[in-house]
Design a protein around this motif. Structure first.
Motif, mmCIF file in Angstrom:
data_model
loop_
_atom_site.group_PDB
_atom_site.id
_atom_site.type_symbol
_atom_site.label_atom_id
_atom_site.label_comp_id
_atom_site.label_asym_id
_atom_site.label_seq_id
_atom_site.Cartn_x
_atom_site.Cartn_y
_atom_site.Cartn_z
ATOM 1 N N TYR A 189 0.280 -2.818 -11.780
ATOM 2 C CA TYR A 189 0.946 -3.836 -11.201
ATOM 3 C C TYR A 189 0.888 -3.824 -9.705
ATOM 4 O O TYR A 189 0.639 -4.800 -9.065
ATOM 5 C CB TYR A 189 2.403 -3.619 -11.651
ATOM 6 N N GLN A 190 0.804 -2.819 -8.910
ATOM 7 C CA GLN A 190 0.448 -2.632 -7.691
ATOM 8 C C GLN A 190 -0.780 -3.261 -7.515
ATOM 9 O O GLN A 190 -1.091 -3.989 -6.498
ATOM 10 C CB GLN A 190 0.531 -1.277 -6.862
ATOM 11 N N LYS A 191 -1.851 -3.153 -8.289
ATOM 12 C CA LYS A 191 -3.066 -3.729 -8.258
ATOM 13 C C LYS A 191 -3.171 -4.981 -8.123
ATOM 14 O O LYS A 191 -3.822 -5.846 -7.187
ATOM 15 C CB LYS A 191 -4.025 -3.067 -9.166
ATOM 16 N N LYS A 192 -2.433 -5.522 -9.343
ATOM 17 C CA LYS A 192 -2.181 -7.103 -9.279
ATOM 18 C C LYS A 192 -1.597 -7.605 -8.100
ATOM 19 O O LYS A 192 -2.127 -8.527 -7.497
ATOM 20 C CB LYS A 192 -1.394 -7.496 -10.403
ATOM 21 N N GLN A 193 -0.590 -7.008 -7.421
ATOM 22 C CA GLN A 193 0.034 -7.681 -6.301
ATOM 23 C C GLN A 193 -0.870 -7.472 -4.905
ATOM 24 O O GLN A 193 -1.048 -8.296 -4.308
ATOM 25 C CB GLN A 193 1.189 -6.761 -6.145
ATOM 26 N N LEU A 194 -1.799 -6.354 -4.953
ATOM 27 C CA LEU A 194 -2.342 -6.268 -3.733
ATOM 28 C C LEU A 194 -3.674 -7.344 -3.767
ATOM 29 O O LEU A 194 -4.200 -7.808 -2.863
ATOM 30 C CB LEU A 194 -2.896 -4.861 -3.773
ATOM 31 N N LEU A 195 -4.275 -7.611 -5.167
ATOM 32 C CA LEU A 195 -5.361 -8.582 -4.969
ATOM 33 C C LEU A 195 -4.996 -9.764 -4.912
ATOM 34 O O LEU A 195 -5.509 -10.470 -4.023
ATOM 35 C CB LEU A 195 -5.800 -8.446 -6.663
ATOM 36 N N LEU A 199 0.847 -1.238 0.066
ATOM 37 C CA LEU A 199 0.029 -0.186 -0.131
ATOM 38 C C LEU A 199 0.816 1.401 -0.037
ATOM 39 O O LEU A 199 0.553 2.131 -0.681
ATOM 40 C CB LEU A 199 -0.995 -0.176 1.188
ATOM 41 N N SER A 200 2.045 1.080 0.633
ATOM 42 C CA SER A 200 3.029 2.376 0.667
ATOM 43 C C SER A 200 3.480 2.605 -0.781
ATOM 44 O O SER A 200 3.677 3.860 -1.031
ATOM 45 C CB SER A 200 4.163 2.000 1.645
ATOM 46 N N PHE A 201 3.775 1.552 -1.371
ATOM 47 C CA PHE A 201 4.248 1.505 -2.758
ATOM 48 C C PHE A 201 3.153 2.352 -3.701
ATOM 49 O O PHE A 201 3.431 3.423 -4.446
ATOM 50 C CB PHE A 201 4.555 0.470 -3.510
ATOM 51 N N LEU A 202 1.858 1.901 -3.452
ATOM 52 C CA LEU A 202 0.609 2.720 -4.145
ATOM 53 C C LEU A 202 0.645 4.001 -3.950
ATOM 54 O O LEU A 202 0.508 4.913 -4.532
ATOM 55 C CB LEU A 202 -0.560 1.766 -3.718
ATOM 56 N N LYS A 203 0.759 4.281 -2.530
ATOM 57 C CA LYS A 203 0.900 5.803 -1.855
ATOM 58 C C LYS A 203 1.656 6.499 -2.603
ATOM 59 O O LYS A 203 1.351 7.791 -2.972
ATOM 60 C CB LYS A 203 0.712 5.687 -0.274
ATOM 61 N N LYS A 204 2.817 6.122 -2.574
ATOM 62 C CA LYS A 204 4.077 6.929 -3.280
ATOM 63 C C LYS A 204 3.903 7.237 -4.801
ATOM 64 O O LYS A 204 4.078 8.245 -5.262
ATOM 65 C CB LYS A 204 5.441 6.170 -3.075
ATOM 66 N N ILE A 205 3.267 6.048 -5.533
ATOM 67 C CA ILE A 205 3.026 6.471 -6.824
ATOM 68 C C ILE A 205 1.934 7.457 -7.093
ATOM 69 O O ILE A 205 2.271 8.516 -7.800
ATOM 70 C CB ILE A 205 2.580 5.214 -7.550
ATOM 71 N N ILE A 206 0.862 7.563 -6.223
ATOM 72 C CA ILE A 206 0.025 8.606 -6.328
ATOM 73 C C ILE A 206 0.541 9.949 -6.001
ATOM 74 O O ILE A 206 0.290 11.052 -6.725
ATOM 75 C CB ILE A 206 -1.182 8.110 -5.448
ATOM 76 N N LEU A 207 1.165 9.900 -4.827
ATOM 77 C CA LEU A 207 1.668 11.123 -4.635
ATOM 78 C C LEU A 207 2.754 11.751 -5.643
ATOM 79 O O LEU A 207 2.753 12.875 -5.816
ATOM 80 C CB LEU A 207 2.326 11.147 -3.152
#
Length: 399
Positions: A40-46, A6-14
């Motif tokens: 890619y992060q969505k796939k990992q999180l799912l 989730l932190s990776f996803l957060k960093k991408i968005i920021l």
């Protein structure tokens, strides 16, 4: 592990939002890399969400974890929605690969919505009903509910339902429709309640017969669904006061209040459902108000009985004339004597109150003034025939 993803996803968005403030539009490389990185992060999180169900030691731990993910995803979606218009969000199912910030954020928002939808589907019992709904959910439900409520409002107006009551019922929907997709506080629970109420209103309309007043049926629905809004409670109080004022005597007012308290206490309420969780339940508010009113009228009647009276009257205050007549027969006889000019009292209400206080029957110890009044004005051929027979026997009786 999940927190880091989730932190990776957060960093991408920021990072993307920071770039948005710098560049008027993303170039093709930034546009595609942004889409691919989030996908890619969505796939990992799912995959991680699917495997997490085997990592929890108990339900409490699972609940805490799922709600953390839910709230974090909603937060991400709010950040993205800040840079999207209402039309952008409503057209998420029409993606475009033209490299614009709007299109990039639409792709990202769609991926976040897919993650949230997975949690809602796979972990429904663990989600936080008090969490805010995301902008896409808000806007799509505003469209569908507005269409359905328009039909409900139109039909209820055709049945001439009380306009003030109708405006109170529709108020929570109006507030929902006015909510902005950028800044709102509508929760999953609030949306669920509005859908429940909408369904109940549609069912009410389906069962209504033509040329009927659905006010009471509508209030039954509101009571069943614990519609505890402050405006409705004020409307209910005003309606109750109108009924109370229509009762001729203090005792009748008290009787009506006691009866209404019984009715409210016996109301069937749908479990775990309430419009406003910050307010007491509607039933609790109603019972508390009725109890206060009952106590007030008891005190008022007690004070009226404590007024000093001459000794010659005091001895008769609890005296009752016992008659073999039934209440309907007594009322019919009184009407006969009033219409025949034998009783000249102009105020019939006072006359009936007097007889209800000082007369009793062999079948009924206490004669209610309301009951006596009802039979006084009611035409009943059987009762009239019985009274005429009693009078005929009296006339033929030797002195």
């Amino acid at each position: 592990m999940q927190e880091s993803k989730l932190s990776f996803l957060k960093k991408i968005i920021l990072d993307l939002k920071q770039a948005h403030r710098v560049y008027e539009q993303p170039d093709a490389n930034l546009f595609l890399s942004g889409i691919n990185d989030v996908a890619y992060q969505k796939k990992q999180l799912l995959q991680s969400f699917s495997e997490s169900r085997y990592d929890f030691n108990n339900k409490e731990q699972a609940t805490w974890y799922i709600r953390q993910q839910q709230q974090q995803l909603i937060s991400f979606m709010e950040q993205i929605a800040d840079d999207l218009t209402k039309d952008d969000i409503l057209s998420l199912n029409q993606p475009s690969i033209e490299p614009t910030w709007e299109n990039l954020f639409k792709f990202i928002y769609t991926d976040l919505a897919e993650l949230l939808s997975f949690l809602e589907r796979e972990y429904a019992g663990y989600m936080d009903a008090g969490c805010k709904i995301h902008a896409g959910c808000l806007l799509s439900n505003q469209v569908t509910l507005a269409a359905e409520l328009s039909l409900v409002e139109e039909k209820l107006k055709e049945y001439t339902v009380n306009e003030k009551l109708l405006s109170v019922v529709l108020l929570p929907f109006r507030e929902f429709f006015d909510a902005s997709h950028i800044a709102h506080s509508i929760t999953c629970y609030q949306l669920s309640y509005l859908k429940e109420l909408k369904t109940a209103l549609l069912l009410l309309l389906k069962d209504l017969k033509p040329n009927t007043d659905p006010t009471h049926e509508l209030q039954d629905v509101l009571h069943h669904l614990n519609f505890n809004s402050t405006p409705y409670f004020k409307y209910w109080i005003a309606s109750a006061k109108s009924e109370i004022n229509a009762q001729p005597t203090t005792r009748d007012k008290g009787d009506w209040l006691i009866y209404m308290k019984k009715e409210i206490r016996q109301t069937v309420i749908k479990p775990a459902l309430v419009l406003n969780k910050a307010n007491p339940s509607l039933q609790k508010q109603q019972l508390s108000w009725l109890s206060d009113e009952i106590n007030y009228y008891k005190e008022k009647e007690s004070q009226s009985h404590s007024i000093p009276v001459p000794d010659k009257f005091y001895q008769w205050k609890d005296y009752k004339v016992v008659t073999a007549l039934s209440v309907p027969q007594l009322a019919n006889t009184l009407r006969l004597f009033v219409d025949g000019g034998l009783y000249l009292n102009q105020n019939k209400t006072e006359l009936l109150d007097f007889f209800s206080n000082f007369f009793t029957t062999t079948k009924q110890d206490n004669v209610s003034s309301g009951s006596l009044r009802s039979h006084f004005y009611k035409d009943n051929a059987g009762v009239s025939k019985a009274v005429r027979e009693i009078l005929r026997k009296l006339i033929n009786r030797p002195c």
